[in-house]
Design an enzyme around this catalytic site. Sequence first.
Site, PDB file in Angstrom:
ATOM      1  N   ASP A  83       0.843  -1.193   0.000  1.00 34.87           N
ATOM      2  CA  ASP A  83       0.000   0.000   0.000  1.00 34.87           C
ATOM      3  C   ASP A  83       0.875   1.238   0.000  1.00 34.87           C
ATOM      4  O   ASP A  83       2.093   1.177   0.181  1.00 34.87           O
ATOM      5  CB  ASP A  83      -0.926   0.007   1.219  1.00 34.87           C
ATOM      6  CG  ASP A  83      -2.114   0.953   1.070  1.00 34.87           C
ATOM      7  OD1 ASP A  83      -2.267   1.570  -0.006  1.00 34.87           O
ATOM      8  OD2 ASP A  83      -2.882   1.080   2.035  1.00 34.87           O
ATOM      9  N   LYS A  84       0.204   2.380  -0.165  1.00 35.09           N
ATOM     10  CA  LYS A  84       0.849   3.678  -0.108  1.00 35.09           C
ATOM     11  C   LYS A  84      -0.030   4.610   0.713  1.00 35.09           C
ATOM     12  O   LYS A  84      -1.239   4.436   0.800  1.00 35.09           O
ATOM     13  CB  LYS A  84       1.134   4.163  -1.489  1.00 35.09           C
ATOM     14  CG  LYS A  84       0.622   5.361  -2.226  1.00 35.09           C
ATOM     15  CD  LYS A  84      -0.236   6.361  -1.701  1.00 35.09           C
ATOM     16  CE  LYS A  84      -0.393   7.566  -2.578  1.00 35.09           C
ATOM     17  NZ  LYS A  84      -1.744   8.156  -2.386  1.00 35.09           N
ATOM     18  N   HIS A  85       0.608   5.604   1.336  1.00 37.56           N
ATOM     19  CA  HIS A  85      -0.146   6.619   2.070  1.00 37.56           C
ATOM     20  C   HIS A  85       0.412   7.979   1.708  1.00 37.56           C
ATOM     21  O   HIS A  85       1.625   8.173   1.643  1.00 37.56           O
ATOM     22  CB  HIS A  85      -0.037   6.421   3.581  1.00 37.56           C
ATOM     23  CG  HIS A  85      -0.727   7.503   4.364  1.00 37.56           C
ATOM     24  ND1 HIS A  85      -2.076   7.467   4.642  1.00 37.56           N
ATOM     25  CD2 HIS A  85      -0.271   8.669   4.886  1.00 37.56           C
ATOM     26  CE1 HIS A  85      -2.410   8.555   5.316  1.00 37.56           C
ATOM     27  NE2 HIS A  85      -1.341   9.302   5.473  1.00 37.56           N
ATOM     28  N   SER A  86      -0.493   8.937   1.471  1.00 35.05           N
ATOM     29  CA  SER A  86      -0.099  10.313   1.197  1.00 35.05           C
ATOM     30  C   SER A  86      -0.490  11.189   2.375  1.00 35.05           C
ATOM     31  O   SER A  86      -1.550  10.983   2.988  1.00 35.05           O
ATOM     32  CB  SER A  86      -0.787  10.824  -0.071  1.00 35.05           C
ATOM     33  OG  SER A  86      -0.620  12.222  -0.210  1.00 35.05           O
ATOM     34  N   THR A 123      -9.290  10.693  -0.693  1.00 36.63           N
ATOM     35  CA  THR A 123      -9.525   9.631  -1.678  1.00 36.63           C
ATOM     36  C   THR A 123     -10.892   8.991  -1.488  1.00 36.63           C
ATOM     37  O   THR A 123     -11.576   8.652  -2.463  1.00 36.63           O
ATOM     38  CB  THR A 123      -8.410   8.574  -1.567  1.00 36.63           C
ATOM     39  OG1 THR A 123      -7.151   9.188  -1.865  1.00 36.63           O
ATOM     40  CG2 THR A 123      -8.628   7.430  -2.542  1.00 36.63           C
ATOM     41  N   ARG A 171      -7.298  15.003  19.498  1.00 40.26           N
ATOM     42  CA  ARG A 171      -6.210  15.851  19.002  1.00 40.26           C
ATOM     43  C   ARG A 171      -6.753  16.986  18.154  1.00 40.26           C
ATOM     44  O   ARG A 171      -6.239  18.109  18.184  1.00 40.26           O
ATOM     45  CB  ARG A 171      -5.233  15.018  18.174  1.00 40.26           C
ATOM     46  CG  ARG A 171      -4.384  14.048  18.987  1.00 40.26           C
ATOM     47  CD  ARG A 171      -3.677  13.058  18.086  1.00 40.26           C
ATOM     48  NE  ARG A 171      -2.912  13.735  17.053  1.00 40.26           N
ATOM     49  CZ  ARG A 171      -2.718  13.235  15.833  1.00 40.26           C
ATOM     50  NH1 ARG A 171      -3.251  12.083  15.486  1.00 40.26           N
ATOM     51  NH2 ARG A 171      -1.999  13.912  14.954  1.00 40.26           N
ATOM     52  N   SER A 186      -0.727   7.416  14.144  1.00 39.72           N
ATOM     53  CA  SER A 186      -2.038   7.452  13.496  1.00 39.72           C
ATOM     54  C   SER A 186      -1.982   6.848  12.098  1.00 39.72           C
ATOM     55  O   SER A 186      -2.792   5.987  11.742  1.00 39.72           O
ATOM     56  CB  SER A 186      -2.547   8.891  13.431  1.00 39.72           C
ATOM     57  OG  SER A 186      -3.786   8.969  12.776  1.00 39.72           O
ATOM     58  N   LYS A 190      -3.108   2.166  11.137  1.00 42.29           N
ATOM     59  CA  LYS A 190      -4.103   1.672  10.184  1.00 42.29           C
ATOM     60  C   LYS A 190      -3.447   0.816   9.107  1.00 42.29           C
ATOM     61  O   LYS A 190      -4.044  -0.149   8.620  1.00 42.29           O
ATOM     62  CB  LYS A 190      -4.846   2.852   9.558  1.00 42.29           C
ATOM     63  CG  LYS A 190      -5.704   3.622  10.563  1.00 42.29           C
ATOM     64  CD  LYS A 190      -6.544   4.688   9.905  1.00 42.29           C
ATOM     65  CE  LYS A 190      -5.737   5.906   9.502  1.00 42.29           C
ATOM     66  NZ  LYS A 190      -5.304   6.729  10.648  1.00 42.29           N
ATOM     67  N   LYS A 191      -2.221   1.148   8.734  1.00 44.82           N
ATOM     68  CA  LYS A 191      -1.537   0.376   7.695  1.00 44.82           C
ATOM     69  C   LYS A 191      -1.083  -0.985   8.235  1.00 44.82           C
ATOM     70  O   LYS A 191      -1.203  -2.004   7.545  1.00 44.82           O
ATOM     71  CB  LYS A 191      -0.353   1.170   7.160  1.00 44.82           C
ATOM     72  CG  LYS A 191      -0.746   2.474   6.477  1.00 44.82           C
ATOM     73  CD  LYS A 191      -1.726   2.246   5.350  1.00 44.82           C
ATOM     74  CE  LYS A 191      -2.109   3.521   4.644  1.00 44.82           C
ATOM     75  NZ  LYS A 191      -3.109   3.308   3.571  1.00 44.82           N
TER      76      LYS A 191
END
Length: 442
Positions: A83-86, A123, A171, A186, A190-191
């Site tokens: 996966d990827k996260h931005s 997204t 937060r 955070s 999730k990943k």
Amino acid sequence: MFLPQETIRIKRDGGRLNDDQIAEFIAGLTDGRVTDGQAAAFAMAVFLRGMEEGERVALLRAMTRSGRVLDWGNARLGGPVLDKHSTGGVGDKVSLVLAPVVAACGGFVPMISGRGLGHTGGTLDKMQAIPGYEALPDIATLRRVVGNVGCAIVGATTDIAPADKRLYAIRDVTATVESIDLIVASILSKKLAAGLQGLVLDVKLGNGAFMDSAERAEALATALVETGNGAGLPTVALLTGMDQVLGRTAGNAVEVAESVEMLRDGTGDSRLWAVTRELAAEMLVLGRLADSLDAARIKADRALRSGEAAERFQRMVTALGGPSDFVDRYQDHLPKAPVVREVRAERPGFVTAHATRDIGLVVVALGGGRTKPTEPVDHAVGLTEVAALGTEVGPQGAPLCILHAPDEEAADMAAAAIRAAMPVGDSRPADQNPIAGRIAKG
């Protein structure tokens, strides 16, 4: 005996928390033994005092274990789970092209995405512009679609990292969102909960990014890479530019359209594909689907240009309830704004800058984002044909952009804001490489 106030006191005074103290606090956050006030105090203590790498890893593991952790071992996928996260940007529709490209190259991508935050698009909001698309499926459906198609772009269910959901909400109202230690936990919790075998991070920098300086962006990327690898998840980060809109669109349905056009045609905005291609290459190397970044780039190019990535995207949309002819007839299915209007510069010249955050806020003001968490999103509004830096514009030349607005009044306000956010000068600015840096395990 667990006393939340003792954990808070240790961190408040600059002490180091051990793994058990962190695990107990996060368990209490999940089951309600920790009050909102105590959670807020803990967040502020971490914000002010910071955490060492070992503490960040312990916090990440505890938040990951606060809910369900997916195990793909018995799914017999035949390839790596990646996966990827931005960290977010304006016009950042990379995920919509990236996930099917990597799937076409042999990876399996359970892409758990979020909604828009502040001036940045989400997204999940983009995917919900597709009629019928189930963006919040149950775990069984997620597993089935990933196994059959190779990718699924969805939102997180309530049992994925629930501690993060509670802590983030606190937060958000206690001025501690910017804590790098808490951002890392955070994002990565999730990943890790998604059962990944490799993760690539797209950390934005520039005037449209959340990190307000290159130094802060690099510090976040470094912390993410160190903590991810420390928790056993192979992780690489790219620093990419957000000093201008990524691609030619900003909004929800309009970004879906641009993504589908790239998948269908095998070409599109060069900066958008450059970022997507590089992230795909890193994912393929992490997943051992390519021996080198050069070989991985060639595989990504082939997946896009052959049409196989477009086929994967269509299969994903169909499997999650969307139209079976979406890729071929996306314009017939996506919502359209009532008012469509060109915005032209007041003088001829070249676009010299994007005030990217302000451009993102124009989309929000049109209704394409939220000012409150419970607000609905107008998927139809946004900007198309956004003039990139260096584009020659003017009264008779190319427009600054095309507005898609809910009414004439909103279009008038947006047009004025766009002209202020996209200054025009006599000299064309130098081209910028959208890939600003790479951070990997040392």
